[in-house]
Design an enzyme around this catalytic site. Structure first.
Site, PDB file in Angstrom:
ATOM      1  N   HIS A 173     -29.811   2.797 -28.296  1.00  0.00           N
ATOM      2  CA  HIS A 173     -28.599   2.048 -28.666  1.00  0.00           C
ATOM      3  C   HIS A 173     -28.612   0.605 -28.183  1.00  0.00           C
ATOM      4  O   HIS A 173     -27.592  -0.074 -28.283  1.00  0.00           O
ATOM      5  CB  HIS A 173     -27.348   2.713 -28.096  1.00  0.00           C
ATOM      6  CG  HIS A 173     -27.067   4.066 -28.663  1.00  0.00           C
ATOM      7  ND1 HIS A 173     -26.187   4.271 -29.711  1.00  0.00           N
ATOM      8  CD2 HIS A 173     -27.552   5.278 -28.333  1.00  0.00           C
ATOM      9  CE1 HIS A 173     -26.146   5.565 -29.990  1.00  0.00           C
ATOM     10  NE2 HIS A 173     -26.963   6.204 -29.170  1.00  0.00           N
TER      11      HIS A 173
ATOM     12  N   LYS B 186     -13.442  -5.407 -28.571  1.00  0.00           N
ATOM     13  CA  LYS B 186     -14.704  -4.746 -28.210  1.00  0.00           C
ATOM     14  C   LYS B 186     -14.906  -4.971 -26.717  1.00  0.00           C
ATOM     15  O   LYS B 186     -14.139  -5.696 -26.087  1.00  0.00           O
ATOM     16  CB  LYS B 186     -15.879  -5.334 -29.000  1.00  0.00           C
ATOM     17  CG  LYS B 186     -15.923  -6.878 -28.957  1.00  0.00           C
ATOM     18  CD  LYS B 186     -17.091  -7.440 -29.725  1.00  0.00           C
ATOM     19  CE  LYS B 186     -16.899  -7.493 -31.217  1.00  0.00           C
ATOM     20  NZ  LYS B 186     -17.711  -6.561 -31.967  1.00  0.00           N
ATOM     21  N   ARG B 187     -15.928  -4.334 -26.143  1.00  0.00           N
ATOM     22  CA  ARG B 187     -16.204  -4.608 -24.739  1.00  0.00           C
ATOM     23  C   ARG B 187     -16.510  -6.090 -24.541  1.00  0.00           C
ATOM     24  O   ARG B 187     -17.014  -6.754 -25.441  1.00  0.00           O
ATOM     25  CB  ARG B 187     -17.399  -3.751 -24.268  1.00  0.00           C
ATOM     26  CG  ARG B 187     -17.046  -2.318 -24.024  1.00  0.00           C
ATOM     27  CD  ARG B 187     -15.988  -2.169 -22.939  1.00  0.00           C
ATOM     28  NE  ARG B 187     -16.528  -2.472 -21.637  1.00  0.00           N
ATOM     29  CZ  ARG B 187     -16.782  -1.567 -20.697  1.00  0.00           C
ATOM     30  NH1 ARG B 187     -16.511  -0.295 -20.890  1.00  0.00           N
ATOM     31  NH2 ARG B 187     -17.277  -1.935 -19.539  1.00  0.00           N
TER      32      ARG B 187
ATOM     33  N   LYS C  43     -21.867 -10.607 -26.986  1.00  0.00           N
ATOM     34  CA  LYS C  43     -20.917 -10.416 -28.087  1.00  0.00           C
ATOM     35  C   LYS C  43     -20.167 -11.721 -28.410  1.00  0.00           C
ATOM     36  O   LYS C  43     -19.508 -11.831 -29.424  1.00  0.00           O
ATOM     37  CB  LYS C  43     -19.929  -9.304 -27.739  1.00  0.00           C
ATOM     38  CG  LYS C  43     -20.590  -7.918 -27.617  1.00  0.00           C
ATOM     39  CD  LYS C  43     -19.581  -6.854 -27.226  1.00  0.00           C
ATOM     40  CE  LYS C  43     -20.198  -5.501 -26.954  1.00  0.00           C
ATOM     41  NZ  LYS C  43     -20.494  -4.722 -28.177  1.00  0.00           N
TER      42      LYS C  43
ATOM     43  N   THR D 251     -19.646  -0.656 -34.415  1.00  0.00           N
ATOM     44  CA  THR D 251     -18.927   0.323 -35.240  1.00  0.00           C
ATOM     45  C   THR D 251     -17.488  -0.147 -35.467  1.00  0.00           C
ATOM     46  O   THR D 251     -16.858   0.248 -36.440  1.00  0.00           O
ATOM     47  CB  THR D 251     -18.937   1.725 -34.599  1.00  0.00           C
ATOM     48  OG1 THR D 251     -18.671   1.583 -33.200  1.00  0.00           O
ATOM     49  CG2 THR D 251     -20.254   2.417 -34.799  1.00  0.00           C
TER      50      THR D 251
ATOM     51  N   LYS E  40     -14.663  -0.088 -38.830  1.00  0.00           N
ATOM     52  CA  LYS E  40     -13.244   0.310 -38.811  1.00  0.00           C
ATOM     53  C   LYS E  40     -12.376  -0.791 -39.407  1.00  0.00           C
ATOM     54  O   LYS E  40     -11.434  -0.534 -40.158  1.00  0.00           O
ATOM     55  CB  LYS E  40     -12.789   0.601 -37.371  1.00  0.00           C
ATOM     56  CG  LYS E  40     -13.535   1.751 -36.729  1.00  0.00           C
ATOM     57  CD  LYS E  40     -13.304   1.785 -35.218  1.00  0.00           C
ATOM     58  CE  LYS E  40     -14.389   2.616 -34.557  1.00  0.00           C
ATOM     59  NZ  LYS E  40     -14.473   2.379 -33.097  1.00  0.00           N
TER      60      LYS E  40
HETATM   61  C1  26Q Z   1     -26.419   3.295 -18.070  1.00  0.00           C
HETATM   62  C2  26Q Z   1     -26.850   3.539 -16.767  1.00  0.00           C
HETATM   63  C3  26Q Z   1     -26.009   3.345 -15.691  1.00  0.00           C
HETATM   64  C4  26Q Z   1     -24.701   2.951 -15.931  1.00  0.00           C
HETATM   65  C5  26Q Z   1     -24.260   2.711 -17.223  1.00  0.00           C
HETATM   66  C6  26Q Z   1     -25.119   2.883 -18.297  1.00  0.00           C
HETATM   67  C7  26Q Z   1     -24.649   2.618 -19.678  1.00  0.00           C
HETATM   68  C8  26Q Z   1     -23.439   3.124 -20.114  1.00  0.00           C
HETATM   69  C9  26Q Z   1     -22.987   2.870 -21.405  1.00  0.00           C
HETATM   70  C10 26Q Z   1     -25.413   1.871 -20.562  1.00  0.00           C
HETATM   71  C11 26Q Z   1     -24.951   1.626 -21.857  1.00  0.00           C
HETATM   72  C12 26Q Z   1     -23.742   2.129 -22.294  1.00  0.00           C
HETATM   73  C13 26Q Z   1     -23.204   1.919 -23.626  1.00  0.00           C
HETATM   74  C14 26Q Z   1     -23.836   1.359 -24.613  1.00  0.00           C
HETATM   75  C15 26Q Z   1     -23.211   1.171 -25.938  1.00  0.00           C
HETATM   76  O1  26Q Z   1     -22.045   1.483 -26.154  1.00  0.00           O
HETATM   77  N1  26Q Z   1     -23.963   0.667 -26.898  1.00  0.00           N
HETATM   78  C16 26Q Z   1     -23.426   0.471 -28.246  1.00  0.00           C
HETATM   79  O2  26Q Z   1     -23.704   1.630 -28.995  1.00  0.00           O
HETATM   80  C17 26Q Z   1     -23.072   1.581 -30.256  1.00  0.00           C
HETATM   81  C18 26Q Z   1     -23.311   2.897 -30.947  1.00  0.00           C
HETATM   82  O3  26Q Z   1     -24.626   2.979 -31.380  1.00  0.00           O
HETATM   83  C19 26Q Z   1     -23.569   0.395 -31.061  1.00  0.00           C
HETATM   84  O4  26Q Z   1     -22.814   0.321 -32.250  1.00  0.00           O
HETATM   85  C20 26Q Z   1     -23.434  -0.895 -30.282  1.00  0.00           C
HETATM   86  O5  26Q Z   1     -24.055  -1.951 -30.979  1.00  0.00           O
HETATM   87  C21 26Q Z   1     -24.061  -0.738 -28.909  1.00  0.00           C
HETATM   88  O6  26Q Z   1     -23.837  -1.892 -28.139  1.00  0.00           O
END
Ligand code: 26Q
Length: 820
Positions: free
Chosen positions: A355, A543-544, A549, A651, A655
């Protein structure tokens, strides 16, 4: 199953009030009534699930286990009622019981067990698997606290705990009988028995994983699936041992330590700290899940040889990677398989979705920490690594760089993505561009070795939640135009295109949008105390918060526009309301600065009489799924302005699109596919393309050039230093001029030009309405039902449960045989 009438449902709810609260329904509180209603819905779903399960067992249907550290479910009550076709009945039930369904919906907290896109995607896929009658289970952690609640105090983000279980636990059913034990730390002892080597983990500390199951409903189908959330508990016998040694405090301390594992969701995305507790969380949920999958497979099929034929295990990003060595451990140590046979089973079962391409988000663990916490898993990973390096060495002879870059362990770090590549039969990205970047760049070396393992599945959304449930005005109107077929098949939305020249349709579309904007304006007034004009353009970026971004690009454009208005208060533009919503990772300093900047912009601009209210800026606190449900239907413009090549998919963009917002976007992630679907006339594209960004990086990028040569940029950056609402943003200014990692300045002119074009397009009322209509019409591709069908066809190879076959009496348990 017979559908229950409102009258029967009232009786059931009354019964629940008596049983759970010891009172007649007339005496319970609103919260108790809410719980009684949810428990009723839960029971209906569970009964349905058991019927589905008998068919699954009888048909020996292959199933997928979706492993994810996050499932961002949002609220469930409304969704379940909609899916079950019981909304009308429960409206009556509530009336009869002296309340309203809306009031019940309001009581439910969001289940915020996720950070953003990745977590919401997991929830969407569980639902779409169910929509299509596939058998699926999700596995994750029952966090006591979900994603933090964001408070904004004078523009600064504060984080508060999200105690979602308070009213959210009604959906969870404990299944204590399915508890599994997970071991951490200690030492390894080798032991020979019957000519075989066994490895025992001694002096370790043990934690029990107790499952709580949640039902996943689908739209008007017979299937109900489950999400299993694990909670950590100190084993009872362990307590007793310490107590009996008189170590009372020590025992309670150990208990708290064990139970800390599922306390809280890590709130950082795209930035990874090697924290031991996070690794514990990962192994805890993965070990319990694999043990539970194996136990069930043995019960149903007698041995594990057939696992790949009946089970697909999906790894949602690298966070559940440890299921690979955990499967190996169980097959080797518990079930006596040879390495080769075990590896064959694992590699035919597991698939992985990436991702992110951001280097700082690729998971790595310090080898020492890993070895101490998971000694046996570490041994297994070392063995996988050795064999993997041998393969790399053979393909890239004498190329040390390539071998060490692709190795699972190198320079004291364990690289989870490389472990996923080694063990997965299929690897996919989440949009066409992102999957291409994986092949060309991030995983290029491995792609050369195994090109056929790579595929793409562009993300999707649960469009019924985002269109029909969140925007009933639009959905009901669409139904009068094209019938209700789109509720089952999102592609039918295309039929709307026929109406693009019909003025009365376009008028109605804009009337619906206006009503949704009035509702959002009311929310803004109540929550931010700001008056916004529903006739202004609602231009939204939710978004985050992350630098890639580029919320900052949006903010710089607003500052520029503000200065232009100050210079010329009669500037001929459509009034605009710029709306933001974003949580920042608590330790992400720059992201918090950017939130403060946006908030200060609002304070200054919203209170400046010179600009005659032509623009307003609003920062919405605590952006979450249920707030998105209010925002999406009310948006005119969807800001998707990441630097090209960095947003894997997005995503939120989908929406917005289905709700008729027009995208202002870069050629990044799924924006490209949105562009291909709606056509150039119905989207605003700007900025450098991914390949151009690569070239700029190769040639060296000097952002000071833009500062020195572009007076508009200079004016905006000087403005940051002088102060916005009296606050100086020197660090932001410095980072832009000195490094500008995400090329904000490079894309600034192109962005402003696209914004001017957008403003012109909005002035032509019917042109805009047509763009909006075409966005909804062409959004069908982005249904998660389509995405899941692609996963099924290309990766999981499932067949749906057949509801036309009659159910026979089945014996659920078959005899368990251990494989030699
Ligand atoms: C990993 C290790 C330790 C702590 C936190 C994490 C961690 C947690 C959440 C790393 C990444 C995330 C989230 C990533 C994320 O939301 N990515 C998004 O995924 C979506 C679904 O595929 C995409 O549409 C987005 O582009 C992408 O940024």
């Amino acid at each position: 199953m017979e559908k229950l009438s409102a009258k029967e449902l009232v009786e059931i709810v009354e019964g629940k009030c008596q049983r759970y609260f010891g009172k007649p329904y007339t005496m319970v509180s609103k919260h108790q009534l809410y719980k009684a209603i949810c428990l009723t819905v839960r029971d209906i779903l569970t009964e349905k699930r058991l019927a589905f399960k008998s068919r699954r067992i009888q048909q020996e249907t292959k199933q997928v286990y979706y492993m994810s550290m996050e499932f961002l479910l949002g609220k469930s009550l409304k969704n379940h009622l909609f899916n079950l076709g019981l909304t009308k009945e429960f409206e009556e039930v509530c009336k009869e019981l002296g309340t309203s369904l809306e009031e019940m919906y309001d009581i439910e907290p969001d289940a915020g067990l996720g950070n953003g896109g990745l977590g919401r995607l997991a929830a969407a896929y569980m639902e779409s698997l169910t929509n299509l009658d596939y058998v699926a289970s999700g596995f994750s952690i029952k966090y006591d606290y979900g994603i933090f609640k964001q408070k904004i105090s004078e523009g600064w983000q504060l984080e508060l705990p999200d105690d979602w279980l308070q009213n959210g636990d009604v959906w969870l059913s404990p299944r204590e009988e399915d508890t599994f034990r997970v071991k951490f730390g200690g030492q390894l002892k080798e032991r020979w028995e019957d000519g075989r080597l066994y490895i025992d983990q001694v002096n370790c500390y043990e934690v029990d994983a107790v499952p709580y199951d949640m039902n996943i409903s689908g739209y008007h189908v017979g299937a109900v699936n489950k999400l299993r959330l694990w909670t950590a508990k100190a084993p009872n016998d362990f307590d007793m041992q310490l107590f009996s040694q008189g170590q009372y405090l020590k025992s309670l301390e150990q208990k708290a330590l064990a139970e800390s594992i599922c306390k809280v969701l890590y709130p950082a995305d795209h930035h990874i700290e090697g924290k031991q507790l996070r690794l514990k969380q990962q192994y805890f949920f993965v070990s319990a899940s694999i043990q539970s999958i194996f136990k069930k497979h043995l019960r149903d099929y007698g041995n594990l040889d057939t696992l790949p034929d009946k089970v697909a295990i999906h790894i949602n990003d690298t966070h559940p990677t440890l299921c690979i060595p955990e499967m190996m451990r169980l097959l080797l140590d518990e079930y006596g398989y040879s390495w080769e046979k075990a590896w064959d089973i694992v590699t035919r079962t597991v698939a992985y979705t990436n991702h992110t391409v951001m280097a700082e988000a690729l998971e790595k663990w310090p080898e020492e920490l890993f070895k101490q916490l998971l000694p046996r898993i570490y041994q297994i990973v070392c063995e996988i690594n050795q064999r993997f390096c041998a393969e790399l060495w053979e393909f890239y002879p004498n190329d040390w760089n390539k071998v060490s870059y692709n190795a699972i362990i190198s320079y004291g770090q364990i690289k989870m993505a490389n472990l996923c590549l080694a063990a997965s039969h299929t690897i996919n990205g989440v949009s066409a561009l992102h999957s291409q970047i994986l092949k060309d760049d991030v995983f290029h070396d491995y792609y050369k070795m195994h090109p056929l393992k790579f595929t793409n599945v562009t993300n999707g959304i649960t469009y019924r939640r985002w269109l029909t449930m969140s925007n009933p005005g639009l959905s009901n109107y669409i139904e009068t135009l094209i019938g209700d077929g789109f509720l089952k098949d999102a592609n039918e939305l295309k039929k709307l295109a026929e109406f693009q020249a019909k003025k009365e349709v376009l008028d109605k579309i804009m009337e619906v949008k206006k009503a949704n904007k009035v509702a959002l304006a009311k929310y803004i007034k109540e929550n931010n105390g700001v008056d916004v004009d529903p006739n202004s353009i609602f231009d939204v970026q939710v978004k985050r918060l992350h630098e890639y971004k580029r919320q900052l690009l949006n903010a710089l454009h607003i500052i520029d526009l503000y200065y232009r208005l100050k210079e010329n208060p009669d500037l001929n533009i459509n009034p605009r309301t710029f709306i933001f919503g974003a949580k920042a990772a608590p330790s992400y300093y720059m992201a918090k600065q950017i939130i403060k900047l946006i908030w200060c912009l609002g304070e200054q601009i919203n209170n400046d009489p010179d600009i005659k209210g032509k623009i307003k800026v609003v920062f919405l606190e605590n952006y979450r799924v249920s707030l998105a449900e209010i925002v999406m239907p009310a948006s005119d413009v969807s800001e998707q302005i990441s630097i090209a090549g960095k947003e894997a998919s997005g995503t939120g963009n989908m929406k917005f699109m289905i709700n008729g917002a027009v995208t202002m976007g870069t050629m990044d992630g799924a924006n490209i596919e949105i562009f291909e679907n709606v056509g150039a006339d119905n989207i605003f594209i700007f900025g450098k393309r991914a390949n151009e960004i690569d070239e700029i990086n190769r040639n060296g990028y000097a952002p000071s050039y833009f500062y020195n040569s572009n007076p508009r940029i200079k004016r905006v950056i000087d403005g940051l230093r002088e102060g916005i609402n009296g606050v100086q943003f020197n660090e932001i200014a410095d980072s832009l001029v000195n490094s500008d990692t995400y090329k904000v300045l490079c894309d600034f002119d192109s962005y402003c030009e696209a914004q001017d074009n957008l403003d012109k397009a909005y002035s032509d009322k019917y042109r805009w309405a047509r763009m909006s209509l075409m966005n909804t019409a062409m959004a069908g591709f982005f249904s998660s039902d389509r995405a899941v069908q692609e996963y099924v066809d290309r990766i999981w190879k499932l067949t749906p449960v057949d509801f036309t076959k009659p159910i026979k009496e089945v014996k659920i348990a078959k005899t368990v045989k251990k494989t030699k």
